[in-house]
Design an enzyme around this catalytic site. Structure first.
Site, PDB file in Angstrom:
ATOM      1  N   GLU A  46      33.392 -54.541  61.960  1.00 11.32           N
ATOM      2  CA  GLU A  46      34.285 -53.509  62.743  1.00 11.32           C
ATOM      3  C   GLU A  46      34.280 -51.964  62.150  1.00 11.32           C
ATOM      4  O   GLU A  46      35.046 -51.398  62.153  1.00 11.32           O
ATOM      5  CB  GLU A  46      35.709 -53.895  63.099  1.00 11.32           C
ATOM      6  CG  GLU A  46      35.671 -55.066  64.114  1.00 11.32           C
ATOM      7  CD  GLU A  46      37.209 -55.611  64.370  1.00 11.32           C
ATOM      8  OE1 GLU A  46      38.331 -54.994  63.909  1.00 11.32           O
ATOM      9  OE2 GLU A  46      37.380 -56.538  64.830  1.00 11.32           O
ATOM     10  N   ASP A  79      31.227 -57.102  65.351  1.00 11.50           N
ATOM     11  CA  ASP A  79      32.061 -55.946  65.957  1.00 11.50           C
ATOM     12  C   ASP A  79      32.458 -56.314  67.280  1.00 11.50           C
ATOM     13  O   ASP A  79      31.967 -57.277  67.932  1.00 11.50           O
ATOM     14  CB  ASP A  79      31.426 -54.553  66.066  1.00 11.50           C
ATOM     15  CG  ASP A  79      32.307 -53.471  66.086  1.00 11.50           C
ATOM     16  OD1 ASP A  79      33.363 -53.548  66.473  1.00 11.50           O
ATOM     17  OD2 ASP A  79      32.059 -52.487  65.386  1.00 11.50           O
ATOM     18  N   GLU A  98      33.085 -64.381  68.793  1.00 12.83           N
ATOM     19  CA  GLU A  98      34.630 -64.616  68.521  1.00 12.83           C
ATOM     20  C   GLU A  98      34.860 -64.767  70.033  1.00 12.83           C
ATOM     21  O   GLU A  98      35.753 -64.080  70.860  1.00 12.83           O
ATOM     22  CB  GLU A  98      35.271 -63.537  68.008  1.00 12.83           C
ATOM     23  CG  GLU A  98      34.947 -63.276  66.545  1.00 12.83           C
ATOM     24  CD  GLU A  98      35.766 -62.314  66.010  1.00 12.83           C
ATOM     25  OE1 GLU A  98      36.947 -61.848  66.308  1.00 12.83           O
ATOM     26  OE2 GLU A  98      35.408 -61.678  64.949  1.00 12.83           O
TER      27      GLU A  98
END
Length: 385
Positions: free
Chosen positions: A166, A220, A289
C-alpha cells in the site's frame, strides 16, 4: 450474458440446512460446537486446474472447526497479522524479534500440505515508529536490517512475499499525470518521509538479495480503480526496466497483489481491465485479499464480532458477485498465481458488519460458497453456447 441465480443453487442451499449469519454470541462457532458440513468437493480441488485457493491463518483459525475448513478447502495461506512488522519486530531499537506465532503457523500448515505466502515486509501501517525515525541513513539501515532478518528466518519456508504494501495513496484523481507515479505515493508514510520514493526500489532489491528463490510482490487495494491501477503499473514498469537495464534477466517486482476488498457494486469489467493491465507488464497477478461486503458502512465495518442475519436477497446478490468474479478469474488462469480469500467466516472477519465471507457466524456455508464452488451454474451460463 444473462445473470441469474439458478433455482438448483437455492435448493441445494436449503437442502443442506445452511443458515444466514447472526450477531449473537450463541451463534458463534468454536471447537466442538456445531461441526460444519464441508460439502462435496473441496474448493482447492475444484480449482486445482486453475489456481491455488487460499485464505488467512491466525491463532483462532488453527482450532477446531475453523481448522477443519482451512485444511479441507485451501492450499495456501497468508498470515493475517503475525508476519507484519509490528508483530514480528522489536518494540524498540535493539530489541528481540517475536517469530514464535508465525513459526507455529508455518509448522502446522506444512504438516497439512499448505504453503505460506509472506505478508508483509514494508508498510506505512502496523510498523513500530522507531523503524522510520532518525536520519535517512538510520532509517535505510532499519529497512535493510528488517528485511534481511525476517527473510533469513523464514527462508525456504515461505514461497512468496509482499515486499511493499500500500505505498500508493488511496485515491488518484482524474486528470492527474499517472506517469509521475512518485507524486502519488503516500506522503504520510514514515518510509517515504525519510527516504523518498526510492524506499520501494531499495526494499525490493534488498529482498531479492536476501532470498533469490521467492517471488516478490507489490500489494495494494483499490486496484480495480483504473487510475490507481495505472499509477501502480507505471511504478512497476519503471522499476523493472531499470533493474533489467543493469543486466538482470528477471523482473525485480515479479507480481502484483490485487487486494480485492470488494462490494456488491464492484465493476467486474474494471477488475478485468486491471488484471490485463498488470499481465501486460509480464508479471503475475494474485487476488490477494478477496472479500465481498453485502453492505459498506465505512470505517465502522472494521472489527470482528458484528455479523448479522442476511436476507435472501442479500445472499443472492453476494453469491452472484462472487460467481462473476470467479468466472472472470478462471479466464485468466494462466496468469493468476493464486486467489486468497480474506477470512473464513463473517463473525471473525475484519469487516464483520459487511458479512463478506463464504461461511456465516455458525460456520455454515452461504449461497456465496456454492457460487464460488460452481460459478457457471450460479450465473446460469450455458457452456455449450
Amino acid at each position: 450474458m444473462k445473470i441469474k441465480l439458478l433455482s438448483v443453487l437455492i435448493l441445494a442451499f436449503v437442502l443442506f440446512g445452511c443458515e444466514s449469519s447472526g450477531s449473537s454470541g450463541t451463534q458463534r462457532a468454536s471447537a466442538g460446537n456445531q461441526a460444519p458440513n464441508h460439502f462435496n468437493t473441496p474448493l482447492k480441488t475444484v480449482y486445482q486446474d486453475y489456481f491455488p485457493i487460499g485464505n488467512i491463518v491466525n491463532n483462532n483459525y488453527l482450532r477446531g472447526d475453523f481448522f477443519e475448513i482451512l485444511k479441507t478447502h485451501f492450499s495456501v495461506v497468508t498470515s493475517e497479522n503475525n508476519m507484519k512488522p509490528d508483530h514480528l519486530g522489536p518494540r524498540e531499537r535493539g530489541g528481540n524479534y517475536n517469530f514464535a506465532p508465525a513459526d507455529n503457523q508455518i509448522r502446522i500448515m506444512a504438516e497439512n500440505g499448505i504453503r505460506m505466502h509472506g505478508h508483509t515486509l514494508i508498510w506505512h501501517s502496523q510498523t513500530h515508529r522507531w523503524m522510520t525515525e532518525g536520519t535517512p541513513e538510520q532509517v535505510r539501515e532499519n529497512l535493510v536490517n528488517h528485511i534481511n532478518t525476517v527473510m533469513a528466518h523464514f527462508k525456504g519456508r515461505v514461497t512468496s512475499w509482499d515486499v511493499v504494501n500500500e505505498a500508493v495513496r488511496e485515491r488518484v484523481n482524474p486528470g492527474e499525470n499517472y506517469e509521475l507515479w512518485r507524486n502519488h505515493l503516500r506522503q504520510e508514510s514514515g518510509w517515504f518521509k525519510a527516504l523518498g520514493a526510492d524506499y520501494i526500489d531499495l526494499a525490493f532489491r534488498t529482498a531479492r538479495a536476501a532470498d533469490p528463490a521467492v517471488t516478490l510482490y507489490y500489494n495494494d487495494y483499490n486496484l480495480d480503480n483504473s487510475r490507481k491501477a495505472q499509477v501502480v503499473a507505471n511504478m512497476v514498469r519503471e522499476i523493472n526496466a531499470r533493474y533489467r537495464s543493469e543486466g538482470n534477466t528477471r523482473n525485480l517486482i515479479e507480481g502484483v497483489g490485487m487486494q480485492a476488498h470488494y462490494g456488491l457494486t464492484t465493476s467486474v469489467p474494471n477488475v478485468r481491465a486491471s488484471i490485463e493491465r498488470f499481465i501486460a507488464l509480464g508479471i503475475e497477478v494474485s487476488i490477494s485479499e478477496l472479500d465481498v461486503e453485502v453492505r459498506s458502512v465505512g470505517s465502522g465495518s472494521f472489527g470482528i464480532g458484528h455479523s448479522r442475519r442476511l436476507s435472501d436477497m442479500e445472499q443472492r446478490q453476494q453469491a452472484i458477485k462472487y460467481a462473476e468474479l470467479f468466472s472472470l478469474f478462471k479466464q485468466y488462469k494462466d496468469h493468476i498465481a493464486r486467489v486468497t480469500l480474506w477470512g473464513i467466516d463473517d463473525e471473525h472477519s475484519w469487516k464483520s458488519l459487511g458479512n463478506p465471507c463464504l461461511w456465516d457466524a455458525r460456520l455454515q456455508p452461504k449461497q456465496a460458497f456454492f457460487a464460488v464452488a460452481n460459478p457457471t451454474e450460479a450465473l446460469g451460463i450455458d457452456e455449450n453456447h
